[in-house]
Design a protein around this motif. Structure first.
Motif, PDB file in Angstrom:
ATOM      1  N   LEU A  38      15.657  -5.770  -2.934  1.00  9.44           N
ATOM      2  CA  LEU A  38      14.229  -6.062  -3.079  1.00  9.44           C
ATOM      3  C   LEU A  38      13.609  -5.567  -4.390  1.00  9.44           C
ATOM      4  O   LEU A  38      12.850  -6.308  -5.019  1.00  9.44           O
ATOM      5  CB  LEU A  38      13.450  -5.495  -1.893  1.00  9.44           C
ATOM      6  CG  LEU A  38      13.403  -6.351  -0.636  1.00  9.44           C
ATOM      7  CD1 LEU A  38      12.668  -5.625   0.476  1.00  9.44           C
ATOM      8  CD2 LEU A  38      12.761  -7.707  -0.900  1.00  9.44           C
TER       9      LEU A  38
ATOM     10  N   GLU B 241      17.243  -5.017   1.578  1.00 10.00           N
ATOM     11  CA  GLU B 241      16.359  -3.938   1.140  1.00 10.00           C
ATOM     12  C   GLU B 241      16.850  -3.301  -0.154  1.00 10.00           C
ATOM     13  O   GLU B 241      16.038  -2.861  -0.975  1.00 10.00           O
ATOM     14  CB  GLU B 241      16.206  -2.909   2.258  1.00 10.00           C
ATOM     15  CG  GLU B 241      15.448  -3.478   3.455  1.00 10.00           C
ATOM     16  CD  GLU B 241      15.045  -2.441   4.492  1.00 10.00           C
ATOM     17  OE1 GLU B 241      15.487  -1.276   4.378  1.00 10.00           O
ATOM     18  OE2 GLU B 241      14.290  -2.800   5.412  1.00 10.00           O
ATOM     19  N   ARG B 242      18.145  -3.271  -0.363  1.00 10.07           N
ATOM     20  CA  ARG B 242      18.675  -2.755  -1.627  1.00 10.07           C
ATOM     21  C   ARG B 242      18.322  -3.670  -2.783  1.00 10.07           C
ATOM     22  O   ARG B 242      18.084  -3.211  -3.911  1.00 10.07           O
ATOM     23  CB  ARG B 242      20.200  -2.607  -1.514  1.00 10.07           C
ATOM     24  CG  ARG B 242      20.832  -1.919  -2.711  1.00 10.07           C
ATOM     25  CD  ARG B 242      22.328  -1.760  -2.553  1.00 10.07           C
ATOM     26  NE  ARG B 242      23.039  -3.033  -2.648  1.00 10.07           N
ATOM     27  CZ  ARG B 242      24.368  -3.147  -2.688  1.00 10.07           C
ATOM     28  NH1 ARG B 242      25.119  -2.072  -2.596  1.00 10.07           N
ATOM     29  NH2 ARG B 242      24.941  -4.328  -2.791  1.00 10.07           N
TER      30      ARG B 242
ATOM     31  N   ALA C  80      16.937 -11.888  -0.217  1.00  2.12           N
ATOM     32  CA  ALA C  80      15.841 -11.103  -0.795  1.00  2.12           C
ATOM     33  C   ALA C  80      15.065 -11.920  -1.815  1.00  2.12           C
ATOM     34  O   ALA C  80      13.823 -11.937  -1.806  1.00  2.12           O
ATOM     35  CB  ALA C  80      16.395  -9.834  -1.443  1.00  2.12           C
TER      36      ALA C  80
ATOM     37  N   LYS D  67      10.896  -3.313   9.678  1.00  2.05           N
ATOM     38  CA  LYS D  67      11.639  -2.623   8.640  1.00  2.05           C
ATOM     39  C   LYS D  67      12.959  -2.155   9.227  1.00  2.05           C
ATOM     40  O   LYS D  67      13.112  -2.047  10.448  1.00  2.05           O
ATOM     41  CB  LYS D  67      10.871  -1.420   8.092  1.00  2.05           C
ATOM     42  CG  LYS D  67      10.695  -0.292   9.110  1.00  2.05           C
ATOM     43  CD  LYS D  67      10.092   0.953   8.462  1.00  2.05           C
ATOM     44  CE  LYS D  67      10.018   2.091   9.496  1.00  2.05           C
ATOM     45  NZ  LYS D  67       9.529   3.342   8.884  1.00  2.05           N
TER      46      LYS D  67
ATOM     47  N   GLU E  66      13.256   2.045   5.209  1.00  2.09           N
ATOM     48  CA  GLU E  66      12.082   2.472   4.464  1.00  2.09           C
ATOM     49  C   GLU E  66      10.934   1.488   4.669  1.00  2.09           C
ATOM     50  O   GLU E  66      11.143   0.291   4.851  1.00  2.09           O
ATOM     51  CB  GLU E  66      12.410   2.584   2.968  1.00  2.09           C
ATOM     52  CG  GLU E  66      13.578   3.513   2.655  1.00  2.09           C
ATOM     53  CD  GLU E  66      13.322   4.941   3.080  1.00  2.09           C
ATOM     54  OE1 GLU E  66      12.140   5.353   3.087  1.00  2.09           O
ATOM     55  OE2 GLU E  66      14.299   5.649   3.403  1.00  2.09           O
TER      56      GLU E  66
ATOM     57  N   ARG F  12       8.132  -1.014   3.745  1.00  5.78           N
ATOM     58  CA  ARG F  12       8.061  -2.033   2.705  1.00  5.78           C
ATOM     59  C   ARG F  12       7.186  -3.168   3.215  1.00  5.78           C
ATOM     60  O   ARG F  12       6.730  -3.165   4.353  1.00  5.78           O
ATOM     61  CB  ARG F  12       9.464  -2.560   2.374  1.00  5.78           C
ATOM     62  CG  ARG F  12      10.212  -3.047   3.615  1.00  5.78           C
ATOM     63  CD  ARG F  12      11.317  -4.008   3.294  1.00  5.78           C
ATOM     64  NE  ARG F  12      12.158  -4.277   4.438  1.00  5.78           N
ATOM     65  CZ  ARG F  12      11.833  -5.074   5.457  1.00  5.78           C
ATOM     66  NH1 ARG F  12      10.647  -5.657   5.493  1.00  5.78           N
ATOM     67  NH2 ARG F  12      12.683  -5.274   6.453  1.00  5.78           N
TER      68      ARG F  12
ATOM     69  N   CYS G  75      20.342  -6.730   6.454  1.00  5.42           N
ATOM     70  CA  CYS G  75      19.069  -6.074   6.151  1.00  5.42           C
ATOM     71  C   CYS G  75      19.242  -4.978   5.113  1.00  5.42           C
ATOM     72  O   CYS G  75      18.393  -4.802   4.223  1.00  5.42           O
ATOM     73  CB  CYS G  75      18.462  -5.498   7.423  1.00  5.42           C
ATOM     74  SG  CYS G  75      17.856  -6.724   8.585  1.00  5.42           S
ATOM     75  N   GLU G  76      20.325  -4.224   5.209  1.00  9.70           N
ATOM     76  CA  GLU G  76      20.605  -3.175   4.214  1.00  9.70           C
ATOM     77  C   GLU G  76      20.701  -3.785   2.817  1.00  9.70           C
ATOM     78  O   GLU G  76      20.116  -3.274   1.854  1.00  9.70           O
ATOM     79  CB  GLU G  76      21.923  -2.467   4.549  1.00  9.70           C
ATOM     80  CG  GLU G  76      21.896  -1.637   5.817  1.00  9.70           C
ATOM     81  CD  GLU G  76      21.594  -0.175   5.549  1.00  9.70           C
ATOM     82  OE1 GLU G  76      21.089   0.151   4.447  1.00  9.70           O
ATOM     83  OE2 GLU G  76      21.854   0.637   6.450  1.00  9.70           O
TER      84      GLU G  76
END
Length: 224
Positions: A189, A186-187, A37, A68, A71, A73, A182-183
């Protein structure tokens, strides 16, 4: 009810046996998510490659990052090297198949970028060449493999090795790994975007839950 001894029973038995030890990789996945990230927000990129089924897994990961996972983004820079079919065939024709990824790594990789290589065996010659090219170019090299030790794991800075002798199970857990990575990205970011110390790119479109776009200032770092 499953009949004992069927292909389904055998496959699920092998998968279940690999799932419990897979839990130990949570700290590694969290660390990779944080690093990825921050690198992507800073303007870097992820280069990914694999052969056959591993190529499909790798391309699945880049699709989730450029698109994505959950969510809406901003898109994140992730390139599946094996999807560059004209480059792949030209390089293979002119330099040999072992160079199809390495030459692209030298072309696209920048110091600090991340190279992720997927291989059930950990011994594919073109991925080993890509890892060497990545290290020579200053990239951080990660690998997803089957059981370690293996040559690819030894060449990369970090490895998530699935300890199953069944290559199908290895690939299935590589897909789980892609989704989890990916999880974690995104957490991470929001924290990566809020970190000080880099230029800010303005005017990035943010798509909200309702689907309407807004122009927001300062939501992604990097050059304008």
């Amino acid at each position: 009810m499953m009949a004992a001894g069927t292909p389904l029973d055998a496959h699920l038995t092998n998968l279940a046996a690999a799932l419990v030890p897979f839990r130990r990789h949570e700290p590694l996945l969290s660390r990779w998510g944080t690093a990825l990230a921050r690198r992507l927000v800073d303007g870097g990129r992820l280069l990914v490659a694999g052969n056959g089924g591993s190529a499909a897994e790798a391309q699945h990961l880049t699709a989730e990052l450029v698109g994505k996972l959950r969510e809406d983004r901003q898109p994140l820079s992730a390139i599946a090297l094996h999807a560059e079919t004209s480059a792949m065939t030209a390089i293979g024709n002119d330099y040999g198949y072992d160079e199809v990824f390495a030459r692209q790594v030298r072309a696209h990789g920048r110091d600090g970028d991340i190279l992720l290589l997927l291989s059930t065996s950990g011994s594919s010659a073109n991925l080993l060449a890509a890892a060497r090219a990545g290290r020579d170019s200053g990239l951080t090299c990660w690998a997803l493999t089957g059981p370690a030790p293996n040559p690819l794991a030894e060449l990369c800075h970090d490895v998530l090795a699935v300890g199953s002798a069944d290559s199908q199970v290895v690939q299935e857990l590589h897909l789980v790994t892609s989704h989890l990575l990916c999880e974690y990205v995104e957490r991470e970011l929001p924290l990566a975007l809020a970190a000080p110390g880099a230029p800010v790119r303005t005017g990035v479109e943010v798509v909200l839950d309702g689907g309407a776009g807004q122009q927001a200032q300062g939501v992604m770092r990097g050059e304008a």
